[in-house]
Design an enzyme around this catalytic site. Structure first.
Site, mmCIF file in Angstrom:
data_model
loop_
_atom_site.group_PDB
_atom_site.id
_atom_site.type_symbol
_atom_site.label_atom_id
_atom_site.label_comp_id
_atom_site.label_asym_id
_atom_site.label_seq_id
_atom_site.Cartn_x
_atom_site.Cartn_y
_atom_site.Cartn_z
ATOM 1 N N GLU A 1 0.783 -1.233 0.000
ATOM 2 C CA GLU A 1 0.000 0.000 0.000
ATOM 3 C C GLU A 1 0.820 1.292 0.000
ATOM 4 O O GLU A 1 0.829 2.054 0.989
ATOM 5 C CB GLU A 1 -0.941 -0.005 1.202
ATOM 6 C CG GLU A 1 -1.895 -1.158 1.196
ATOM 7 C CD GLU A 1 -2.945 -1.048 2.274
ATOM 8 O OE1 GLU A 1 -2.745 -0.323 3.253
ATOM 9 O OE2 GLU A 1 -3.991 -1.695 2.114
ATOM 10 N N GLU B 1 -5.740 -8.458 1.446
ATOM 11 C CA GLU B 1 -6.302 -8.078 2.742
ATOM 12 C C GLU B 1 -7.785 -7.787 2.569
ATOM 13 O O GLU B 1 -8.176 -7.124 1.606
ATOM 14 C CB GLU B 1 -5.654 -6.816 3.330
ATOM 15 C CG GLU B 1 -4.269 -6.978 3.865
ATOM 16 C CD GLU B 1 -3.727 -5.695 4.473
ATOM 17 O OE1 GLU B 1 -4.521 -4.863 4.972
ATOM 18 O OE2 GLU B 1 -2.502 -5.490 4.407
HETATM 19 C C1 GI1 Z 1 -7.050 2.277 3.969
HETATM 20 O O1 GI1 Z 1 -7.255 0.945 4.435
HETATM 21 C C2 GI1 Z 1 -6.302 0.071 3.926
HETATM 22 O O2 GI1 Z 1 -6.759 -0.651 2.844
HETATM 23 C C3 GI1 Z 1 -5.753 -0.819 4.959
HETATM 24 C C4 GI1 Z 1 -6.345 -1.439 6.038
HETATM 25 N N1 GI1 Z 1 -5.332 -2.109 6.652
HETATM 26 C C5 GI1 Z 1 -4.168 -1.888 5.988
HETATM 27 N N2 GI1 Z 1 -4.453 -1.120 4.941
HETATM 28 C C6 GI1 Z 1 -2.811 -2.343 6.380
HETATM 29 O O3 GI1 Z 1 -2.190 -3.043 5.312
HETATM 30 C C7 GI1 Z 1 -2.851 -3.178 7.650
HETATM 31 O O4 GI1 Z 1 -1.556 -3.124 8.223
HETATM 32 C C8 GI1 Z 1 -3.953 -2.648 8.585
HETATM 33 O O5 GI1 Z 1 -3.897 -3.272 9.844
HETATM 34 C C9 GI1 Z 1 -5.309 -2.912 7.905
HETATM 35 C C10 GI1 Z 1 -6.516 -2.572 8.782
HETATM 36 O O6 GI1 Z 1 -6.597 -1.201 8.964
#
Ligand code: GI1
Length: 448
Positions: free
Chosen positions: A167, A352
């Protein structure tokens, strides 16, 4: 009678985590500081003063956690390597103890029939590199490529799915524009530079992999589909800006070799003129794309909302999670089908997908009832099937997350795990959602 849901026979069902959120012991056995050990030590940066010093103690409980994945029948496990365990100063001397930890984890996963899917960078930049400018220093593409080479050399005989970055949008938006994530900068001129260097580093690591790798490598992006609140031109334009900023800012340069035009409109003088050679580096051919999906966004124009001039519109009938995200499984289908339409047909993994809901304290007989998370899981898996029916080459799905863990600046209070963690005792308890997911995996998606 609804048609049975069809998933490929070799579909990779699994869970995902990241190093700083679960491992604990961030400085053990020669590891160096990261920007997150520093951020966590800065008062007020993480809710309740929570830190990753212990987290889920996975650095010491990794064997039991693999046994838990085996017990749940998982086929795959996506985790990240902490760069500062491997290279405590980010470059230079390699820390054998750090390499050995991930050797043990990978070997244990394989011994239990679980496919390791490894992310090179999940936000925990070595602090020593931040001192040298971090993602603002163009040299970081070389630093990251050198780190990647060490890790590929060590584990590519056993790891068949590699992810360069997790991300880049969140790293940039949180770490450099809004300051909510490490390293905590708030600077509209820095954000585009950091974002561009992340993509350059991604490309440099893929080039190294093409030299020495034998399997597959991709990028993981978070995609949040944007829907206009009305057909008013200003709302439609706001929606396009939001989509360009969060979604197309990463997928366009990687797959189309250029940035969306809206970014110059959004950042104005803060948007540099990038050299053409950078896009040759950034747009290295990938073997798959990883998509993280959590929610959608309904957008309206809001001239006061810097820098996008977009505001979200809450949906009155919807269910919202503890992190304020609308539960909207249709958005997952739209995201996957939309990717195929804009960028073409290629293997896709949902890397995810999950939800944070308040979980009641576990009952005496050790059960944790989490019906809202179960509903969310069912809806999202049905959304995957709908995407497959529309021709998406979907290869796998990783629930975020295996364990309740450190939700970055929000601390431990936001629980995404399908397995409950009592952080006082480190006791793991599969929630009802874990038992449901185990049944879904065992039936290859047939029973929801
Ligand atoms: C903007 O939301 C993102 O898609 C996103 C959500 N999340 C994430 N990225 C991250 O990759 C994880 O480390 C977070 O724990 C998880 C939950 O918040």
């Amino acid at each position: 009678m609804t048609r049975p849901i069809r998933f490929p026979s070799n579909f990779l069902w699994g869970t995902a985590t990241s190093a700083y959120q679960i491992e604990g012991s961030p400085l053990a056995d020669g590891a160096g500081h990261s920007i997150w050990t520093r951020f966590a030590a800065t008062p007020g940066r993480i809710a309740n003063g929570d830190t990753g010093d212990v987290a889920c103690d996975h650095y010491r409980r990794w064997r039991d956690d693999v046994a838990l994945m085996r017990q749940l029948g998982m086929k795959a496990y996506r985790f990240s390597i902490a760069w500062s365990r491997i290279l405590p100063q980010g470059t230079g001397a390699v820390n054998e103890a750090g390499l050995a930890f991930y050797d043990r984890l990978i070997d244990e996963l394989l011994a239990n029939g679980i496919e390791p899917m490894v992310t090179l960078y999940h936000w925990d930049l070595p602090a020593a590199l931040d001192d040298r400018g971090g993602w603002l220093n163009p040299d970081i593409a070389d630093w990251f490529a050198a780190y990647a080479r060490i890790v590929f050399d060590r584990y590519d005989d056993r790891v068949r799915h590699w992810v360069t970055l997790n991300e880049p949008w969140v790293v940039t938006d949180g770490g450099y524009l809004h300051g909510t994530l490490a390293p905590g900068h708030r600077n509209a001129y820095e954000a585009p530079i950091a974002s561009h260097n992340l993509l350059r580093a991604h490309g440099a690591a893929v080039q190294v992999y093409r030299e020495i790798g034998r399997h597959q490598i991709g990028l993981v992006v978070n995609i949040e589909p944007k829907y206009p609140a009305s057909d008013a031109p200003e709302d439609v334009a706001a929606t396009r800006r939001a989509d360009a900023y969060m979604n197309r800012q990463y997928l366009d340069p990687v797959f189309l070799g250029s940035y969306p035009a809206e970014l110059k409109e959004i950042f104005g003088p803060a948007w540099p003129d990038w050299p053409a050679r950078d896009f040759d580096l950034i747009s290295q051919k990938l073997d798959f794309i990883g998509i993280n999906y959590y929610t959608r966004n309904v957008c309206r124009h809001d001239g006061a909302n810097w820098p996008l001039q977009v505001a979200p519109v809450r949906q009155p009938q919807a269910t919202y999670t503890e992190t304020g995200w609308e539960v909207f499984p249709q958005g997952l289908t739209d995201t996957l089908v939309g990717f195929k339409r804009r960028y073409g047909d290629m293997p896709v993994y949902v890397m995810e997908n999950g939800s944070a809901f308040y979980d009641p304290p576990q009952a005496a007989h050790g059960r944790v009832h989490d019906p809202l998370r179960m509903d969310c899981l069912r809806g999202n898996i049905a959304a995957l099937a709908a995407a497959i029916e529309q021709g998406v080459d979907l290869r796998g799905y990783m629930v975020w997350s295996l364990l309740d863990n450190l939700e970055w600046s929000l601390g431990f209070a936001k629980r995404f795990g399908i397995v409950h963690v009592d952080f006082a005792t480190q006791r793991r308890t599969p929630k009802d959602s874990a038992l449901l997911y185990a049944r879904i995996v065992a039936s290859n998606g047939a029973c929801l």
